[in-house]
Design a protein around this motif. Sequence first.
Motif, short mmCIF file in Angstrom:
data_model
loop_
_atom_site.label_atom_id
_atom_site.label_comp_id
_atom_site.label_asym_id
_atom_site.label_seq_id
_atom_site.Cartn_x
_atom_site.Cartn_y
_atom_site.Cartn_z
N ASP A 4 0.85 -1.19 0.00
CA ASP A 4 0.00 0.00 0.00
C ASP A 4 0.89 1.24 0.00
N PRO A 5 0.79 2.13 -1.03
CA PRO A 5 1.66 3.29 -1.09
C PRO A 5 1.42 4.27 0.05
N ASP A 6 0.26 4.21 0.69
CA ASP A 6 -0.02 5.13 1.79
C ASP A 6 0.41 4.55 3.15
N ALA A 7 0.93 3.34 3.16
CA ALA A 7 1.36 2.72 4.42
C ALA A 7 2.54 3.49 5.00
N ALA A 8 2.57 3.58 6.31
CA ALA A 8 3.66 4.30 6.98
C ALA A 8 4.96 3.52 6.85
N VAL A 9 6.03 4.23 6.61
CA VAL A 9 7.35 3.62 6.49
C VAL A 9 8.25 4.23 7.55
N SER A 10 9.04 3.39 8.20
CA SER A 10 9.96 3.88 9.22
C SER A 10 11.00 4.78 8.58
N ASN A 11 11.40 5.78 9.33
CA ASN A 11 12.45 6.69 8.87
C ASN A 11 13.71 6.37 9.65
N ILE A 12 14.71 5.82 8.97
CA ILE A 12 15.96 5.46 9.63
C ILE A 12 17.00 6.49 9.25
N SER A 13 17.43 7.26 10.23
CA SER A 13 18.47 8.27 10.00
C SER A 13 19.83 7.69 10.35
N LEU A 14 20.86 8.37 9.94
CA LEU A 14 22.23 7.95 10.24
C LEU A 14 22.44 7.87 11.76
N ASP A 34 20.11 -6.88 20.06
CA ASP A 34 18.76 -7.45 20.00
C ASP A 34 18.04 -6.83 18.80
N ILE A 35 18.02 -7.57 17.70
CA ILE A 35 17.48 -7.03 16.45
C ILE A 35 15.99 -6.75 16.55
N GLU A 36 15.26 -7.63 17.18
CA GLU A 36 13.81 -7.44 17.30
C GLU A 36 13.50 -6.13 18.04
N SER A 37 14.16 -5.91 19.16
CA SER A 37 13.93 -4.68 19.93
C SER A 37 14.35 -3.46 19.12
N PHE A 38 15.47 -3.59 18.41
CA PHE A 38 15.96 -2.48 17.58
C PHE A 38 14.95 -2.14 16.49
N ALA A 39 14.45 -3.15 15.80
CA ALA A 39 13.47 -2.92 14.72
C ALA A 39 12.19 -2.30 15.28
N ASN A 40 11.77 -2.75 16.46
CA ASN A 40 10.55 -2.23 17.07
C ASN A 40 10.73 -0.84 17.70
N SER A 41 11.97 -0.37 17.79
CA SER A 41 12.20 0.95 18.38
C SER A 41 11.79 2.07 17.42
N PHE A 42 11.54 1.73 16.17
CA PHE A 42 11.10 2.72 15.18
C PHE A 42 9.57 2.73 15.14
N ASN A 43 9.03 3.85 14.69
CA ASN A 43 7.57 3.97 14.60
C ASN A 43 7.18 4.28 13.17
N PRO A 44 6.58 3.41 12.43
CA PRO A 44 6.26 2.02 12.74
C PRO A 44 7.53 1.17 12.77
N PRO A 45 7.44 -0.07 13.28
CA PRO A 45 8.63 -0.92 13.34
C PRO A 45 9.29 -1.07 11.97
N ALA A 46 10.62 -1.04 11.96
CA ALA A 46 11.38 -1.11 10.71
C ALA A 46 11.41 -2.54 10.18
N SER A 47 11.30 -2.67 8.88
CA SER A 47 11.39 -4.00 8.26
C SER A 47 12.86 -4.39 8.14
N SER A 48 13.11 -5.66 7.95
CA SER A 48 14.49 -6.12 7.79
C SER A 48 15.11 -5.51 6.53
N GLU A 49 14.31 -5.34 5.48
CA GLU A 49 14.83 -4.76 4.23
C GLU A 49 15.31 -3.33 4.47
N LEU A 50 14.53 -2.59 5.25
CA LEU A 50 14.90 -1.21 5.55
C LEU A 50 16.17 -1.15 6.40
N LEU A 51 16.26 -2.03 7.40
CA LEU A 51 17.45 -2.06 8.25
C LEU A 51 18.69 -2.48 7.45
N ILE A 52 18.53 -3.49 6.62
CA ILE A 52 19.65 -3.94 5.79
C ILE A 52 20.06 -2.83 4.83
#
Length: 197
Positions: A4-14, A34-52
């Motif tokens: 969905d193009p309107d779905a919220a995407v996590s913003n990962i800054s440097l 702890d990858i799970e906690s790290f991914a969930n620390s973003f709002n919305p939670p970051a996907s693995s693709e975004l983190l990678i």
Amino acid sequence: MSTDPDAAVSNISLESITDGKNARGIPHAKFVDDIESFANSFNPPASSELLIGAYSDLFSKFKAYEQQLSQKRANYEEKLPEIEKSIKLVRHLKKKKDEGESIITRYNLADTIYAKAEVDCSQGIVNLWLGANVMLEYTYDEALELLTSKESLAKKEFAEVTEDLTFTRNQIITSEVNISRIYNWDVRRKRSNAASN
């Protein structure tokens, strides 16, 4: 990740994937324990693709830093022996002046052609190349002062570049490990979800 193009995407800054910088501004890659906690620390939670993707971008920056620092280090490895050789030569000329002697030397005219010359050391003057096709005349003492200051500065900068290169290589390893761990976490998570369905 949602299509969905309107779905919220996590913003990962440097700043979210680094822990400060070293003294010369190179970022310190954050090790994700702890990858799970790290991914969930973003709002919305970051996907693995975004983190990678974020760590891959950081990895690319570190590789660029490494290349620049390696080139600087090679330049200093070439420059320092030249400065040391010049200092040794000026000291030798000064010694011969104090002894009242001249020097007979050979100098390079072309690749395989040398000429013999007698150098009069009594004047106490030497010409130094400063770069950009500029040569200046100095007394032996002035030349030694200039060359030793350039040598100490070059040694200090060489040590900093070597330290930064080691630091950067460690950050490359940390980024690679994080990418691998995030990928493996995602694979385990997908297998677990598939098994539970």
